[in-house]
Design an enzyme around this catalytic site. Sequence first.
Site, short mmCIF file in Angstrom:
data_model
loop_
_atom_site.label_atom_id
_atom_site.label_comp_id
_atom_site.label_asym_id
_atom_site.label_seq_id
_atom_site.Cartn_x
_atom_site.Cartn_y
_atom_site.Cartn_z
N THR A 44 0.82 -1.20 0.00
CA THR A 44 0.00 0.00 0.00
C THR A 44 0.86 1.25 0.00
O THR A 44 0.60 2.21 -0.73
CB THR A 44 -0.92 0.02 1.25
OG1 THR A 44 -1.69 -1.18 1.27
CG2 THR A 44 -1.83 1.22 1.23
N THR A 45 1.92 1.26 0.81
CA THR A 45 2.79 2.42 0.94
C THR A 45 3.54 2.69 -0.36
O THR A 45 3.95 3.83 -0.62
CB THR A 45 3.79 2.21 2.10
OG1 THR A 45 3.05 1.82 3.26
CG2 THR A 45 4.57 3.47 2.41
N TYR A 107 -12.91 -4.39 -2.04
CA TYR A 107 -14.11 -4.02 -2.76
C TYR A 107 -15.09 -5.19 -2.94
O TYR A 107 -16.28 -5.04 -2.70
CB TYR A 107 -13.80 -3.40 -4.14
CG TYR A 107 -15.04 -2.83 -4.80
CD1 TYR A 107 -15.58 -1.63 -4.37
CD2 TYR A 107 -15.70 -3.52 -5.82
CE1 TYR A 107 -16.74 -1.13 -4.93
CE2 TYR A 107 -16.85 -3.02 -6.38
CZ TYR A 107 -17.37 -1.83 -5.94
OH TYR A 107 -18.53 -1.35 -6.50
N TYR A 133 -2.17 -10.52 4.12
CA TYR A 133 -2.22 -9.12 4.55
C TYR A 133 -3.66 -8.77 4.91
O TYR A 133 -4.51 -8.67 4.04
CB TYR A 133 -1.68 -8.23 3.42
CG TYR A 133 -1.66 -6.75 3.70
CD1 TYR A 133 -1.83 -6.20 4.97
CD2 TYR A 133 -1.43 -5.86 2.64
CE1 TYR A 133 -1.79 -4.84 5.18
CE2 TYR A 133 -1.38 -4.49 2.85
CZ TYR A 133 -1.57 -3.98 4.11
OH TYR A 133 -1.53 -2.62 4.32
N ARG A 138 -8.78 -0.83 4.84
CA ARG A 138 -8.58 -0.59 3.41
C ARG A 138 -9.49 -1.46 2.54
O ARG A 138 -9.88 -1.07 1.46
CB ARG A 138 -7.13 -0.89 3.03
CG ARG A 138 -6.10 0.06 3.60
CD ARG A 138 -5.84 1.21 2.64
NE ARG A 138 -4.75 2.06 3.12
CZ ARG A 138 -4.26 3.08 2.43
NH1 ARG A 138 -4.75 3.37 1.24
NH2 ARG A 138 -3.28 3.81 2.91
N LYS A 162 0.46 -10.33 7.88
CA LYS A 162 0.63 -8.92 8.26
C LYS A 162 -0.72 -8.50 8.81
O LYS A 162 -1.69 -8.36 8.06
CB LYS A 162 1.03 -8.06 7.07
CG LYS A 162 1.11 -6.57 7.40
CD LYS A 162 1.40 -5.72 6.19
CE LYS A 162 1.42 -4.24 6.56
NZ LYS A 162 1.65 -3.36 5.38
N ILE A 204 5.75 -4.93 9.48
CA ILE A 204 5.91 -4.36 8.14
C ILE A 204 5.47 -2.91 8.30
O ILE A 204 4.30 -2.63 8.51
CB ILE A 204 5.08 -5.11 7.09
CG1 ILE A 204 5.62 -6.54 6.95
CG2 ILE A 204 5.15 -4.38 5.74
CD1 ILE A 204 4.86 -7.40 5.94
#
Length: 292
Positions: A44-45, A107, A133, A138, A162, A204
Amino acid sequence: MQLIGAFTALVTPFSNGQVDEERYRAFIEWQIEQGINGVVPCGTTGESATLSPAEHEKVIAICIDQVKKRVPVIAGAGSNSTAESIHLAAFAKKAGADAALLITPYYNKPTQEGLVAHFKAIAKEVSMPMVVYNVPGRTGVNVQPATMARLYKEIPEVIGAKEATADLTQISAILELCDDKFLLLSGDDFTVLPTIAVGGRGVISVVSNLVPKAFSQLCHFALQGDYAKARKLHYQMQPLCRACFLETNPIPVKLALAAMGKMEPELRLPLVPLSQENNQKLLATLKEAGLL
């Protein structure tokens, strides 16, 4: 390679709309020099959601080439499409990643059974170490502890997670249901220390983009049981953690790295620069931390 300690969720530098390979390589090298335990490209980052398929592969390939097996590389390979996740994981394996970081489908909002089917389908096509993850904030879906335990027990490729809920009750439940070989990494910078205290193996991290040495040391001390030193670093970095989440990640951390001279302050829409007020708060925090 052991996936233990502090792993940086790498920011992806851009220049004039393109991936800035020179700055990216230099940034990865700096992370390794500072003692980071591992790196994670295309999370994401790293603005993975706005990378083209070709750019995604390029960013992973550059990272693996620059690291040259000195630290583990956990390559972001997740998508809301199972077929796309399989494709990205296959590329990560071929490129030489040590593991794949696979976000839960966003989504779509799959059921818990859908999540199990998704990860089983990926593992069937691509056999490599996989880190699940879980970031409900999100994705809109939470991997329940019992489901995480199923993924671990029924899919040999799943070696850990994560866990970005910052929910220590959930983290404890996951660890209770899995054996001590399960590698639970915090996905929340604020709760690295308590996560390790209940059995986690590291983080992370977003904030380790700015202070890789400090996050590596925090994890080291906590994993060794030296909680006095770990607590000191934990509280020392809380202001930076708050500053890096003043607005949507990775806006603050990328602009912080730009202020530190590591890269251009270039974001991809729909991300936009910090508000003037929050930018002033960010810069003040960086100065207070001795990073400017």
